[in-house]
Write a protein that holds these residues in place. Structure first.
Motif: not given
Length: 205
Positions: A1-6, A158-163
């Motif tokens: 899934m492409q992240p929606q927020a970084v 959670a899956q939409q977040l890249l940290f």
């Protein structure tokens, strides 16, 4: 899934945070090692990051260790020299993401007072879409609560977040919740990660 927020950590991702390096310069490596062995300075800092008063906590700790009183007070009086310099390539990545309309958040262990100092010194800290600062939240990474509260506030799964974070324990706690994660070891690797997720062109920085 492409992240929606970084999501960026701040210390050692956007700003170098090296208290030991400061003390090596200020008092010498041998005395610094002795002080850090005797005084839990990072534990003291964790208390500030949980919301305790910056000056009061540092100065109270200094009184507990009179042999190191002046040196411990430096943690307060010379704090900005420990939190320096900024990491310009990481700042450029933050700005490149925002220029593309990608939401960018901060999730950082930071005291209330120390964040005020940092924000005045580093204007880019005002550029996040949302900021989750532990001192204001009363909880620090890697406690699961801080991640849960970010999810609840931003409304993304959670899956939409890249940290990214430089500490493996903080990364592991985020991954356990299902976040996409990157252990920060330098801005080049972070740039590659963002490109790999289709968020930026590698040539953007």
């Amino acid at each position: 899934m492409q992240p929606q927020a970084v999501i960026f950590d701040i210390g050692n991702v956007l700003i170098e945070w090296q208290p030991e390096r400061y003390y090596d310069r200020a008092i010498g490596a041998e005395r610094r090692r002795a002080m850090f062995a005797e005084v839990d300075l990072h534990g003291m800092n964790d208390a500030v990051d949980r919301g305790e008063n910056f000056r009061q906590k540092i100065y109270a700790t200094a009184e507990e260790y009179p042999a190191w009183r002046d040196e411990i007070r430096m943690w307060h009086d010379h704090w900005l020299e420990m939190a320096a310099p900024e990491i310009p390539q990481s700042v450029a990545l933050l700005r490149a993401l925002r220029a593309k309309g990608i939401p960018v958040f901060a999730l950082s262990n930071f005291g209330i007072g120390t964040f005020e100092i940092a924000e005045a010194a580093y204007p880019f800290l005002s550029e996040f879409d949302r900021r989750y600062i532990s001192g204001h939240m009363g909880v620090i990474k890697p406690d699961a609560e801080i991640y849960a509260r970010l999810e609840a506030d931003c409304g993304l799964s959670a899956q939409q977040l890249l940290f990214t974070d430089d500490r493996p324990d903080n990364i592991a706690a985020a991954a356990a919740r299902g976040w996409q994660v990157h252990l920060f070891e330098g801005p080049g690797g972070w740039a590659d990660c963002l490109a790999g997720h289709g968020l930026l062109e590698r040539a953007a920085v």
